[in-house]
Design a protein around this motif. Structure first.
Motif, PDB file in Angstrom:
ATOM      1  N   PHE A 188      42.331  32.347  48.171  1.00 58.32           N
ATOM      2  CA  PHE A 188      41.935  33.082  46.563  1.00 58.32           C
ATOM      3  C   PHE A 188      42.521  34.722  46.862  1.00 58.32           C
ATOM      4  O   PHE A 188      43.007  34.991  45.692  1.00 58.32           O
ATOM      5  N   THR A 189      42.421  35.197  47.724  1.00 56.87           N
ATOM      6  CA  THR A 189      43.237  36.388  47.963  1.00 56.87           C
ATOM      7  C   THR A 189      44.417  36.603  47.894  1.00 56.87           C
ATOM      8  O   THR A 189      45.036  37.381  47.186  1.00 56.87           O
ATOM      9  N   LEU A 211      39.248  40.389  39.269  1.00 57.77           N
ATOM     10  CA  LEU A 211      38.220  39.412  39.159  1.00 57.77           C
ATOM     11  C   LEU A 211      38.176  38.670  40.478  1.00 57.77           C
ATOM     12  O   LEU A 211      37.140  38.426  41.146  1.00 57.77           O
ATOM     13  N   ILE A 212      39.560  38.078  40.625  1.00 52.92           N
ATOM     14  CA  ILE A 212      39.267  37.254  41.770  1.00 52.92           C
ATOM     15  C   ILE A 212      39.303  38.087  43.136  1.00 52.92           C
ATOM     16  O   ILE A 212      38.494  37.747  44.290  1.00 52.92           O
ATOM     17  N   TYR A 213      39.563  39.642  43.292  1.00 54.36           N
ATOM     18  CA  TYR A 213      39.544  40.219  44.392  1.00 54.36           C
ATOM     19  C   TYR A 213      37.839  40.518  44.464  1.00 54.36           C
ATOM     20  O   TYR A 213      37.411  40.533  45.622  1.00 54.36           O
ATOM     21  N   ILE A 214      37.362  40.851  43.542  1.00 53.41           N
ATOM     22  CA  ILE A 214      35.667  40.981  43.345  1.00 53.41           C
ATOM     23  C   ILE A 214      35.002  39.868  43.937  1.00 53.41           C
ATOM     24  O   ILE A 214      34.278  39.813  44.911  1.00 53.41           O
ATOM     25  N   GLN A 215      35.526  38.539  43.486  1.00 55.45           N
ATOM     26  CA  GLN A 215      34.845  37.356  44.085  1.00 55.45           C
ATOM     27  C   GLN A 215      35.335  37.302  45.567  1.00 55.45           C
ATOM     28  O   GLN A 215      34.238  36.878  46.247  1.00 55.45           O
ATOM     29  N   SER A 216      36.472  37.421  45.998  1.00 54.37           N
ATOM     30  CA  SER A 216      36.827  37.177  47.406  1.00 54.37           C
ATOM     31  C   SER A 216      36.293  38.271  48.321  1.00 54.37           C
ATOM     32  O   SER A 216      35.731  37.971  49.793  1.00 54.37           O
ATOM     33  N   LYS A 227      33.324  39.925  47.578  1.00 53.85           N
ATOM     34  CA  LYS A 227      31.808  39.743  47.624  1.00 53.85           C
ATOM     35  C   LYS A 227      31.163  40.923  47.967  1.00 53.85           C
ATOM     36  O   LYS A 227      30.023  40.829  48.843  1.00 53.85           O
ATOM     37  N   HIS A 260      30.787  46.400  43.641  1.00 48.90           N
ATOM     38  CA  HIS A 260      31.396  45.653  42.839  1.00 48.90           C
ATOM     39  C   HIS A 260      31.034  44.522  42.179  1.00 48.90           C
ATOM     40  O   HIS A 260      30.381  43.684  43.136  1.00 48.90           O
ATOM     41  N   SER A 261      31.175  44.190  40.811  1.00 54.58           N
ATOM     42  CA  SER A 261      30.704  42.936  40.399  1.00 54.58           C
ATOM     43  C   SER A 261      31.674  42.603  39.085  1.00 54.58           C
ATOM     44  O   SER A 261      32.673  43.226  38.761  1.00 54.58           O
ATOM     45  N   PHE A 262      31.689  41.399  38.810  1.00 55.40           N
ATOM     46  CA  PHE A 262      32.239  40.806  37.546  1.00 55.40           C
ATOM     47  C   PHE A 262      32.453  41.703  36.216  1.00 55.40           C
ATOM     48  O   PHE A 262      33.116  42.026  35.433  1.00 55.40           O
TER      49      PHE A 262
END
Length: 193
Positions: free
Chosen positions: A99-100, A153-158, A160, A164-166
Motif C-alpha cells: 500500500f505504501t 489518501l493511500i498514505y493516510i490509510q496506510s 492510520k 490525519h483522516s480522509f
C-alpha cells in the motif's frame, strides 16, 4: 507531511483561480494569471521541500513511526520507499507493491510532473516551448492534483494515524471539483445562449 499538505493545497488553489477569474471582471484577468503562476511556483517549491525532507528522513535518523510494514527490509535509505528485497530474492530487490509502495510510486510520478510544471512556469519557458506545447503541459495540472490526492489518501490509510483522516484531503478535493464544475457549466451555458 506539512510541506506535502501545503503543496496539495497550493496545487488545488491553482485549479480554483481559473474559475474564480472567469467570475470576475475582465480587468482582473492579468492579476489572476500572475497570482496563479506565483501560487503554482510555491506549490512546486513546497513539493520539492516535502520530497527532500522525506528522502532525508529515510536516509537515517530520525526513524519514521508511520511506516508499519512488517516485512523485513534489506534495502537501505530512501530506496526502500520503492524497492523491497526479501531474503529469498538474494540481492535483487523487487518493486514495493505494498500500500505504501504504491503511494510512493504515485508520489514520484506527481513529483516529476510537478518539476515539469515548475520548470516551465515562466514567460521565457512559454516562449521557448511554444504556446501550444506549453498549454498542453500545463493542462496536466488537474492530473497532478489527482495524483497527489491519491498519494495522500493511500498514505493516510496506510499510517492510520491521528490527526490525519480522509476528510483532510477529500473535503478540499470536493470543493475544487465543485467550483470547477460550476464554472464549466456556467461557461457552457454562456456559450449556448
Amino acid at each position: 507531511m506539512i510541506a506535502g499538505y501545503l503543496s496539495f493545497l497550493l496545487i488545488g488553489l491553482t485549479l480554483l483561480i481559473g474559475p474564480i477569474k472567469s467570475w470576475l471582471p475582465g480587468r482582473w484577468t492579468a492579476a489572476c494569471l500572475s497570482i496563479r503562476r506565483d501560487v503554482g511556483i510555491w506549490a512546486g517549491l513546497t513539493g520539492i521541500l516535502h520530497v527532500c525532507l522525506v528522502l532525508i528522513l529515510f536516509e537515517g535518523e530520525p526513524k519514521l513511526y508511520m511506516i508499519s510494514d512488517t516485512r523485513p527490509d534489506q534495502t537501505g535509505g530512501w530506496l526502500r520507499l520503492f524497492l523491497y528485497a526479501p531474503p529469498e530474492s538474494g540481492v535483487w530487490p523487487i518493486p514495493n507493491w505494498s500500500f505504501t509502495g504504491v503511494a510512493n510510486y504515485l508520489g514520484a510520478i506527481a513529483f516529476i510532473l510537478l518539476l515539469a510544471l515548475l520548470c516551465t512556469s515562466s514567460g521565457r519557458a512559454e516562449k521557448w516551448l511554444g504556446s501550444s506545447a506549453w498549454k498542453r503541459l500545463h493542462l496536466a495540472n488537474p492530473w497532478l492534483f489527482l495524483l497527489v490526492l491519491f498519494h495522500g489518501l493511500i498514505y493516510i490509510q496506510s499510517i492510520k494515524g491521528e490527526p490525519h483522516s480522509f476528510s483532510d484531503l477529500l473535503v478540499f478535493a470536493v470543493v475544487v471539483w465543485f467550483v470547477r464544475s460550476l464554472s464549466f457549466g456556467r461557461t457552457v451555458l454562456k456559450r449556448r445562449w
